[in-house]
Design an enzyme around this catalytic site. Structure first.
Site, PDB file in Angstrom:
ATOM      1  CG  ASP A  15      -0.258  -0.050   2.531  1.00  0.00           C
ATOM      2  OD1 ASP A  15       0.950   0.253   2.597  1.00  0.00           O
ATOM      3  OD2 ASP A  15      -0.921  -0.366   3.532  1.00  0.00           O
ATOM      4  CG  LEU A  16      -0.750   5.147  -0.915  1.00  0.00           C
ATOM      5  CD1 LEU A  16      -1.757   6.254  -0.616  1.00  0.00           C
ATOM      6  CD2 LEU A  16       0.112   5.527  -2.106  1.00  0.00           C
TER       7      LEU A  16
END
Length: 122
Positions: A15-16
């Site tokens: 994810d980020l």
């Protein structure tokens, strides 16, 4: 007897924050289960074609313990916990070396073509 399946974390798995997105652990253990079944000499496509039998996940109890990150080398360890007429219960772990990152208890059921429970073939 446990079955180990090695995997590597790719950028697309994260994810980020750069850690493995939680739902991807379910993909990892699905692949580990498929490889475990294959290692037992069971061809799931042939089983479906010959007997109309498929496996489906009925229940997953999961615990996220520590994050995995991009480029980590992991192992999905699958072991049989219980086996009954139409049900298989497995314990699965995702490890980075000796460090346990994720655990799951997965119940698989055997289904016939109509979607009803079917006894596991010998």
């Amino acid at each position: 007897m446990a079955h180990d399946w090695p995997i590597r974390v790719y950028y697309e798995d994260t994810d980020l924050a750069g850690i493995v997105y939680y739902a991807n652990y379910l993909k990892f253990i699905e692949r580990g289960r498929s490889e475990w079944i294959r290692s037992l000499g069971i061809d799931q496509v042939a089983l479906k074609e010959a007997a109309g039998i498929v496996f489906a996940v009925r229940r997953v109890e999961a615990e996220y313990l520590r994050p995995a990150r991009f480029d980590d080398e992991l192992v999905v360890r699958t072991s049989l916990e219980a086996l009954s007429g139409a049900r298989i219960v497995m314990e699965q772990r995702v490890l980075r070396g000796a460090e346990e990152l994720f655990t799951a208890r997965v119940t698989i059921v055997c289904l016939g073509e109509a979607g009803a429970p079917q006894r596991l073939p010998a």
